[in-house]
Design an enzyme around this catalytic site. Structure first.
Site, PDB file in Angstrom:
ATOM      1  N   ARG A 186       0.825  -1.227   0.000  1.00  0.00           N
ATOM      2  CA  ARG A 186       0.000   0.000   0.000  1.00  0.00           C
ATOM      3  C   ARG A 186       0.857   1.274   0.000  1.00  0.00           C
ATOM      4  O   ARG A 186       0.524   2.274   0.628  1.00  0.00           O
ATOM      5  CB  ARG A 186      -0.956   0.021   1.201  1.00  0.00           C
ATOM      6  N   SER A 236     -11.022  -1.372   3.923  1.00  0.00           N
ATOM      7  CA  SER A 236     -10.309  -1.741   5.155  1.00  0.00           C
ATOM      8  C   SER A 236      -9.718  -0.490   5.790  1.00  0.00           C
ATOM      9  O   SER A 236      -8.977   0.240   5.137  1.00  0.00           O
ATOM     10  CB  SER A 236      -9.146  -2.693   4.838  1.00  0.00           C
ATOM     11  N   GLU A 306      -4.971   2.522   7.216  1.00  0.00           N
ATOM     12  CA  GLU A 306      -4.690   2.524   5.773  1.00  0.00           C
ATOM     13  C   GLU A 306      -5.404   3.708   5.118  1.00  0.00           C
ATOM     14  O   GLU A 306      -4.902   4.307   4.182  1.00  0.00           O
ATOM     15  CB  GLU A 306      -5.193   1.206   5.159  1.00  0.00           C
TER      16      GLU A 306
HETATM   17  C1  LIG Z   1     -15.731  -1.268  -0.426  1.00  0.00           C
HETATM   18  C2  LIG Z   1     -14.259  -0.985  -0.609  1.00  0.00           C
HETATM   19  C3  LIG Z   1     -13.394  -2.021  -0.904  1.00  0.00           C
HETATM   20  C4  LIG Z   1     -12.032  -1.783  -1.085  1.00  0.00           C
HETATM   21  N1  LIG Z   1     -11.206  -2.814  -1.393  1.00  0.00           N
HETATM   22  C5  LIG Z   1      -9.898  -2.592  -1.579  1.00  0.00           C
HETATM   23  C6  LIG Z   1      -9.012  -3.667  -1.912  1.00  0.00           C
HETATM   24  O1  LIG Z   1      -9.411  -4.804  -2.073  1.00  0.00           O
HETATM   25  N2  LIG Z   1      -7.699  -3.382  -2.066  1.00  0.00           N
HETATM   26  C7  LIG Z   1      -7.206  -2.115  -1.927  1.00  0.00           C
HETATM   27  O2  LIG Z   1      -6.001  -1.916  -2.096  1.00  0.00           O
HETATM   28  N3  LIG Z   1      -8.020  -1.087  -1.596  1.00  0.00           N
HETATM   29  C8  LIG Z   1      -9.334  -1.283  -1.439  1.00  0.00           C
HETATM   30  N4  LIG Z   1     -10.164  -0.235  -1.117  1.00  0.00           N
HETATM   31  C9  LIG Z   1      -9.594   1.109  -0.905  1.00  0.00           C
HETATM   32  C10 LIG Z   1      -9.515   2.008  -2.168  1.00  0.00           C
HETATM   33  O3  LIG Z   1     -10.491   1.626  -3.120  1.00  0.00           O
HETATM   34  C11 LIG Z   1      -8.118   1.968  -2.802  1.00  0.00           C
HETATM   35  O4  LIG Z   1      -7.142   2.440  -1.906  1.00  0.00           O
HETATM   36  C12 LIG Z   1      -8.042   2.805  -4.092  1.00  0.00           C
HETATM   37  O5  LIG Z   1      -6.817   2.567  -4.717  1.00  0.00           O
HETATM   38  C13 LIG Z   1      -8.165   4.311  -3.833  1.00  0.00           C
HETATM   39  O6  LIG Z   1      -8.346   4.946  -5.088  1.00  0.00           O
HETATM   40  P1  LIG Z   1      -9.182   6.305  -5.195  1.00  0.00           P
HETATM   41  O7  LIG Z   1      -9.175   6.739  -6.613  1.00  0.00           O
HETATM   42  O8  LIG Z   1     -10.506   6.143  -4.575  1.00  0.00           O
HETATM   43  O9  LIG Z   1      -8.274   7.273  -4.332  1.00  0.00           O
HETATM   44  P2  LIG Z   1      -8.749   8.408  -3.320  1.00  0.00           P
HETATM   45  O10 LIG Z   1      -9.447   7.781  -2.171  1.00  0.00           O
HETATM   46  O11 LIG Z   1      -9.451   9.479  -4.059  1.00  0.00           O
HETATM   47  O12 LIG Z   1      -7.333   8.944  -2.837  1.00  0.00           O
HETATM   48  C14 LIG Z   1      -6.472   8.106  -2.104  1.00  0.00           C
HETATM   49  C15 LIG Z   1      -5.074   8.746  -2.152  1.00  0.00           C
HETATM   50  O13 LIG Z   1      -4.610   8.671  -3.498  1.00  0.00           O
HETATM   51  C16 LIG Z   1      -4.237   9.968  -3.944  1.00  0.00           C
HETATM   52  N5  LIG Z   1      -4.512  10.069  -5.379  1.00  0.00           N
HETATM   53  C17 LIG Z   1      -5.646   9.734  -6.046  1.00  0.00           C
HETATM   54  N6  LIG Z   1      -5.487   9.975  -7.366  1.00  0.00           N
HETATM   55  C18 LIG Z   1      -4.231  10.490  -7.521  1.00  0.00           C
HETATM   56  C19 LIG Z   1      -3.483  10.953  -8.637  1.00  0.00           C
HETATM   57  N7  LIG Z   1      -3.976  10.962  -9.871  1.00  0.00           N
HETATM   58  N8  LIG Z   1      -2.227  11.407  -8.415  1.00  0.00           N
HETATM   59  C20 LIG Z   1      -1.712  11.438  -7.174  1.00  0.00           C
HETATM   60  N9  LIG Z   1      -2.379  11.018  -6.074  1.00  0.00           N
HETATM   61  C21 LIG Z   1      -3.622  10.551  -6.256  1.00  0.00           C
HETATM   62  C22 LIG Z   1      -5.101  10.939  -3.154  1.00  0.00           C
HETATM   63  O14 LIG Z   1      -4.508  12.227  -3.118  1.00  0.00           O
HETATM   64  C23 LIG Z   1      -5.119  10.238  -1.792  1.00  0.00           C
HETATM   65  O15 LIG Z   1      -3.978  10.562  -1.047  1.00  0.00           O
HETATM   66  C24 LIG Z   1     -11.529  -0.456  -0.952  1.00  0.00           C
HETATM   67  C25 LIG Z   1     -12.423   0.596  -0.667  1.00  0.00           C
HETATM   68  C26 LIG Z   1     -13.778   0.333  -0.503  1.00  0.00           C
HETATM   69  C27 LIG Z   1     -14.701   1.474  -0.223  1.00  0.00           C
END
Ligand SMILES: Cc1cc2nc3c(=O)[nH]c(=O)nc-3n(C[C@H](O)[C@H](O)[C@H](O)COP(=O)(O)OP(=O)(O)OC[C@H]3O[C@@H](n4cnc5c(N)ncnc54)[C@H](O)[C@@H]3O)c2cc1C
Length: 313
Positions: A186, A236, A306
Site C-alpha cells: 500500500r 479496510s 490505511e
Molecule cells: C468497499 C471498498 C473495498 C475496497 N477494497 C480494496 C481492496 O481490495 N484493495 C485495496 O487496495 N483497496 C481497497 N479499497 C480502498 C480504495 O479503493 C483503494 O485504496 C483505491 O486505490 C483508492 O483509489 P481512489 O481513486 O478512490 O483514491 P482516493 O481515495 O481518491 O485517494 C487516495 C489517495 O490517493 C491519492 N490520489 C488519487 N489519485 C491520484 C493521482 N492521480 N495522483 C496522485 N495522487 C492521487 C489521493 O490524493 C489520496 O492521497 C476499498 C475501498 C472500498 C470502499
C-alpha cells in the site's frame, strides 16, 4: 466560499473559469465512498493536462493548499471540509490498447479498466475489478487484493512533479518505469514525493475474454460475501499487521457491531467501519481510536490506519 482564492483564480486564469471546471462550496460527502465530509471551498474538474498544470501553478505560486482526489474510496474527510482547492481527476478517462499494453488515464475507474482489459482479451487485472478506486489512486496506493498488487501488472507511469521550480519549468513531467515506483505494501514513491499521477501503462497477458470475465465474477462474488458493500465505507480501515488478520483481531476483542454515533464496525467484516446513515468524521475517528486501544490492550498489536485523513479532524 473563499472569495479571495476564487477571485484571484478568475483574474489570473479567466480561461479556467470559462471552461467551466471550477465550482465553489462543493459537498465532499458526494465525492467519497464514506459519504462523509464538509465542503471544498474550491472544487475543480480539469480535463486537459494544461488545465491541471495551470491549477497547480496557481496553487504553488499562491501557496494555496490543494488535494488530488480520485474516486474518494480511501478517505476520511473532515466534517469542516477543506480549504484551498480540491482537484478531481474524474474527467481524465482515456483508455487505449496496443498489443498487450493498456494505457489508462488517472481518472479511469478500475472497474472500467478491468472491463476494457477483458473486452480486449487481456488478463492480469481481474483482482482489481472490485476495488472502487481510480487508476491514479490505485497506483498511488499500490492497491491490491487476492495476493496481487498493481505493481504486478504495471509497466510505467507518467506523473507531474509538483514543485514550484518544476511546474514553472518547461518539463514538469516525469516518466517512471515500474521499478522506479518504489512499490511496497500500500505504498509507492508517489506518496513520498507527492507526485501527481497522469496515466499508466499496464502490461497484460492474452487470454480468453470469457475466462477473464469468469475470474472477475468469482472475485466479485467473494467480495459480496465478505464485505459490507451495501453500506458506505472506505474499505479496510487498517493496514494488515504482520502475522494477523485485522478483521479477526477486532472481532476477537468482541467489537463486532460496536458503534459510535452512526459509525459502526461492520457485522460482516470487522476490518470495515460503515456509515449507518449520518456518521461524522469525528464519530469515525473516535471509533478508530477505540479499536486501536482495545486491540492493543488485548493483543499488544498497534493497528495503523490505511485510510487517509483529510482536513482538520
Ligand atoms: C468497499 C471498498 C473495498 C475496497 N477494497 C480494496 C481492496 O481490495 N484493495 C485495496 O487496495 N483497496 C481497497 N479499497 C480502498 C480504495 O479503493 C483503494 O485504496 C483505491 O486505490 C483508492 O483509489 P481512489 O481513486 O478512490 O483514491 P482516493 O481515495 O481518491 O485517494 C487516495 C489517495 O490517493 C491519492 N490520489 C488519487 N489519485 C491520484 C493521482 N492521480 N495522483 C496522485 N495522487 C492521487 C489521493 O490524493 C489520496 O492521497 C476499498 C475501498 C472500498 C470502499
Amino acid at each position: 466560499m473563499n472569495i479571495t482564492t476564487l477571485s484571484i483564480l478568475q483574474q489570473e486564469y479567466p480561461k479556467l473559469m470559462e471552461d467551466g471546471i471550477i465550482q465553489s462550496n462543493v459537498p465532499l460527502k458526494e465525492h467519497c465512498s464514506f459519504q462523509i465530509g464538509g465542503p471544498a471551498e474550491v472544487f475543480c474538474t480539469p480535463y486537459t493536462q494544461n488545465q491541471l498544470l495551470d491549477l497547480l501553478r496557481f496553487c504553488l505560486n499562491h501557496k494555496t493548499p490543494y488535494f488530488i482526489l480520485g474516486k474518494g474510496s480511501n478517505l476520511l474527510i473532515s466534517d469542516k471540509g477543506l480549504s484551498g482547492i480540491v482537484i478531481s481527476t474524474e474527467r481524465f478517462t482515456e483508455l487505449t490498447v496496443e498489443q498487450e499494453y493498456i494505457t489508462a488515464s488517472c481518472g479511469v475507474t478500475l472497474k472500467d479498466l478491468c472491463n476494457y482489459a477483458c473486452e480486449n482479451g487481456l488478463s492480469g487485472l481481474e483482482f482489481a475489478s472490485g476495488i472502487p478506486g481510480s487508476v491514479g489512486g490505485a497506483v498511488f496506493m499500490n492497491a491490491g487484493a487476492y495476493n496481487y498488487e498493481i505493481k504486478d501488472v504495471l509497466h510505467s507511469s507518467v506523473c507531474i512533479l509538483p514543485t514550484w521550480e518544476s511546474i514553472n519549468s518547461l518539463s514538469p513531467i516525469l516518466y517512471l518505469k515500474v521499478e522506479e515506483h518504489n512499490f511496497s505494501y500500500r505504498h509507492s514513491v508517489l506518496q513520498d514525493k507527492e507526485l501527481i499521477h497522469l496515466s499508466s501503462v499496464f502490461h497484460l497477458k492474452r487470454d480468453n475474454s470469457e475466462t477473464i470475465k469468469r475470474r472477475m465474477d468469482e472475485y466479485q462474488q467473494k467480495r459480496q460475501q465478505k464485505q459490507p458493500l451495501e453500506l458506505p465505507s472506505a474499505g479496510s480501515v487498517f493496514r494488515r499487521p504482520e502475522g494477523f488478520y485485522t478483521g479477526r483481531l477486532i472481532e476477537d476483542c468482541g467489537l463486532k457491531g460496536f458503534r459510535i454515533g452512526d459509525a459502526a464496525i461492520s457485522e460482516k467484516h470487522c476490518g470495515f467501519i460503515v456509515n449507518l446513515g449520518s456518521a461524522t468524521a469525528k464519530d469515525v475517528l473516535q471509533l478508530i481510536q477505540h479499536i486501536q486501544e482495545v486491540v492493543y490492550e488485548h493483543y499488544n498489536v498497534k493497528l495503523q490506519t490505511e485510510i487517509r485523513f483529510l482536513g482538520e479532524m
